[in-house]
Design an enzyme around this catalytic site. Structure first.
Site, mmCIF file in Angstrom:
data_model
loop_
_atom_site.group_PDB
_atom_site.id
_atom_site.type_symbol
_atom_site.label_atom_id
_atom_site.label_comp_id
_atom_site.label_asym_id
_atom_site.label_seq_id
_atom_site.Cartn_x
_atom_site.Cartn_y
_atom_site.Cartn_z
ATOM 1 N N ASP A 235 0.851 -1.195 0.000
ATOM 2 C CA ASP A 235 0.000 0.000 0.000
ATOM 3 C C ASP A 235 0.885 1.244 0.000
ATOM 4 O O ASP A 235 1.896 1.309 0.708
ATOM 5 C CB ASP A 235 -0.917 -0.003 1.235
ATOM 6 C CG ASP A 235 -2.050 0.999 1.096
ATOM 7 O OD1 ASP A 235 -3.213 0.562 0.982
ATOM 8 O OD2 ASP A 235 -1.779 2.225 1.100
ATOM 9 N N ILE A 236 0.482 2.223 -0.790
ATOM 10 C CA ILE A 236 1.285 3.439 -0.936
ATOM 11 C C ILE A 236 1.256 4.296 0.341
ATOM 12 O O ILE A 236 2.183 5.066 0.588
ATOM 13 C CB ILE A 236 0.805 4.224 -2.185
ATOM 14 C CG1 ILE A 236 1.918 5.054 -2.780
ATOM 15 C CG2 ILE A 236 -0.425 5.046 -1.911
ATOM 16 C CD1 ILE A 236 1.624 5.545 -4.195
ATOM 17 N N HIS B 218 -10.226 -5.133 -3.109
ATOM 18 C CA HIS B 218 -8.885 -5.366 -2.573
ATOM 19 C C HIS B 218 -8.981 -5.743 -1.113
ATOM 20 O O HIS B 218 -9.832 -5.236 -0.384
ATOM 21 C CB HIS B 218 -7.991 -4.122 -2.734
ATOM 22 C CG HIS B 218 -8.609 -2.861 -2.227
ATOM 23 N ND1 HIS B 218 -9.544 -2.141 -2.951
ATOM 24 C CD2 HIS B 218 -8.449 -2.196 -1.063
ATOM 25 C CE1 HIS B 218 -9.915 -1.086 -2.246
ATOM 26 N NE2 HIS B 218 -9.274 -1.104 -1.096
ATOM 27 N N HIS C 29 -6.954 -5.497 2.294
ATOM 28 C CA HIS C 29 -5.816 -4.969 3.043
ATOM 29 C C HIS C 29 -5.313 -6.094 3.944
ATOM 30 O O HIS C 29 -6.106 -6.736 4.642
ATOM 31 C CB HIS C 29 -6.246 -3.816 3.961
ATOM 32 C CG HIS C 29 -6.771 -2.606 3.256
ATOM 33 N ND1 HIS C 29 -6.006 -1.486 3.035
ATOM 34 C CD2 HIS C 29 -7.995 -2.324 2.736
ATOM 35 C CE1 HIS C 29 -6.739 -0.560 2.417
ATOM 36 N NE2 HIS C 29 -7.952 -1.052 2.228
ATOM 37 N N GLY D 105 -16.230 2.658 3.586
ATOM 38 C CA GLY D 105 -14.922 3.314 3.539
ATOM 39 C C GLY D 105 -14.094 2.955 2.327
ATOM 40 O O GLY D 105 -12.882 3.172 2.311
ATOM 41 N N GLN D 106 -14.738 2.418 1.283
ATOM 42 C CA GLN D 106 -13.980 2.029 0.080
ATOM 43 C C GLN D 106 -13.678 3.264 -0.760
ATOM 44 O O GLN D 106 -14.576 4.038 -1.091
ATOM 45 C CB GLN D 106 -14.787 1.013 -0.745
ATOM 46 C CG GLN D 106 -13.991 0.447 -1.920
ATOM 47 C CD GLN D 106 -14.749 -0.651 -2.671
ATOM 48 O OE1 GLN D 106 -15.899 -0.960 -2.366
ATOM 49 N NE2 GLN D 106 -14.090 -1.230 -3.662
ATOM 50 N N ASN E 116 -12.877 -3.168 2.617
ATOM 51 C CA ASN E 116 -13.868 -2.094 2.668
ATOM 52 C C ASN E 116 -14.781 -2.220 1.458
ATOM 53 O O ASN E 116 -14.304 -2.416 0.336
ATOM 54 C CB ASN E 116 -13.169 -0.739 2.654
ATOM 55 C CG ASN E 116 -12.317 -0.509 3.895
ATOM 56 O OD1 ASN E 116 -12.692 -0.918 4.993
ATOM 57 N ND2 ASN E 116 -11.171 0.128 3.732
HETATM 58 P P1 AMP Z 1 -9.814 1.590 0.417
HETATM 59 O O1 AMP Z 1 -10.129 2.775 1.276
HETATM 60 O O2 AMP Z 1 -10.105 0.284 1.116
HETATM 61 O O3 AMP Z 1 -10.443 1.687 -0.951
HETATM 62 O O4 AMP Z 1 -8.243 1.581 0.264
HETATM 63 C C1 AMP Z 1 -7.572 1.949 -0.878
HETATM 64 C C2 AMP Z 1 -6.096 1.831 -0.561
HETATM 65 O O5 AMP Z 1 -5.373 1.906 -1.778
HETATM 66 C C3 AMP Z 1 -5.560 2.929 0.360
HETATM 67 O O6 AMP Z 1 -4.999 2.337 1.527
HETATM 68 C C4 AMP Z 1 -4.498 3.629 -0.501
HETATM 69 O O7 AMP Z 1 -3.373 4.025 0.232
HETATM 70 C C5 AMP Z 1 -4.149 2.550 -1.516
HETATM 71 N N1 AMP Z 1 -3.656 3.038 -2.796
HETATM 72 C C6 AMP Z 1 -4.216 3.955 -3.608
HETATM 73 N N2 AMP Z 1 -3.474 4.129 -4.719
HETATM 74 C C7 AMP Z 1 -2.429 3.277 -4.615
HETATM 75 C C8 AMP Z 1 -1.303 2.982 -5.452
HETATM 76 N N3 AMP Z 1 -1.118 3.605 -6.628
HETATM 77 N N4 AMP Z 1 -0.415 2.065 -5.019
HETATM 78 C C9 AMP Z 1 -0.584 1.448 -3.837
HETATM 79 N N5 AMP Z 1 -1.630 1.663 -3.013
HETATM 80 C C10 AMP Z 1 -2.527 2.576 -3.389
#
Ligand code: AMP
Ligand code: ZN
Length: 115
Positions: free
Chosen positions: A33-34, A102, A104, A95-96, A89
């Site tokens: 995760d970024i 995906h 986490h 909270g998505q 999420n």
């Molecule tokens: P969610 O709130 O469950 O949709 O989480 C989306 C997740 O994607 C967040 O934790 C972001 O930090 C992560 N994210 C978004 N863009 C990227 C990316 N380019 N590379 C890695 N993680 C990402």
């Protein structure tokens, strides 16, 4: 395989934007995760575009089962041996933020940024 050209995770699957990959096979991809909430925080995704768990049907059950089965293996490989947290999420009130399913998978010594 279904793909959405505007979806950030489909772009990672296609190699159009970079990611720190930790695992890949024909169906699944895992990458860091970024913005990690925990010392180790990866995202495990199906390569095909499925927007949310609401969009998953019986044809996806084996795929999501594989995601859950892969989580402990990847955590072990990343040195996380004392437990980890999995979160999916779903939808706005869930909270998505990225609308490509995906999981986490988070571990490492606490405290963590969230939770
Ligand atoms: P969610 O709130 O469950 O949709 O989480 C989306 C997740 O994607 C967040 O934790 C972001 O930090 C992560 N994210 C978004 N863009 C990227 C990316 N380019 N590379 C890695 N993680 C990402
Ligand atoms: Zn997608």
């Amino acid at each position: 395989m279904s793909s959405d050209p505007d979806c950030i995770f489909c772009k990672i699957v296609a190699g159009k934007i970079p990611a720190k990959k930790v695992y890949e096979d024909a169906e699944l991809l895992a990458f860091h995760d970024i913005h990690p909430w925990a010392p180790v925080h990866i995202l495990l995704i199906p390569k095909q575009h499925v927007a949310t768990l609401y969009d998953a049907g019986p044809e996806h059950e084996a795929l999501f089962g594989r995601m859950l089965g892969l989580a402990p293996r990847l955590m072990r490989e990343l040195g996380v041996l004392d437990g980890f947290r999995t979160v999916v999420n779903t939808g706005r009130n869930g909270g998505q933020e990225v609308f490509h399913v995906h999981m986490h998978v988070m571990g490492g010594p606490r405290p963590w940024a969230k939770g």
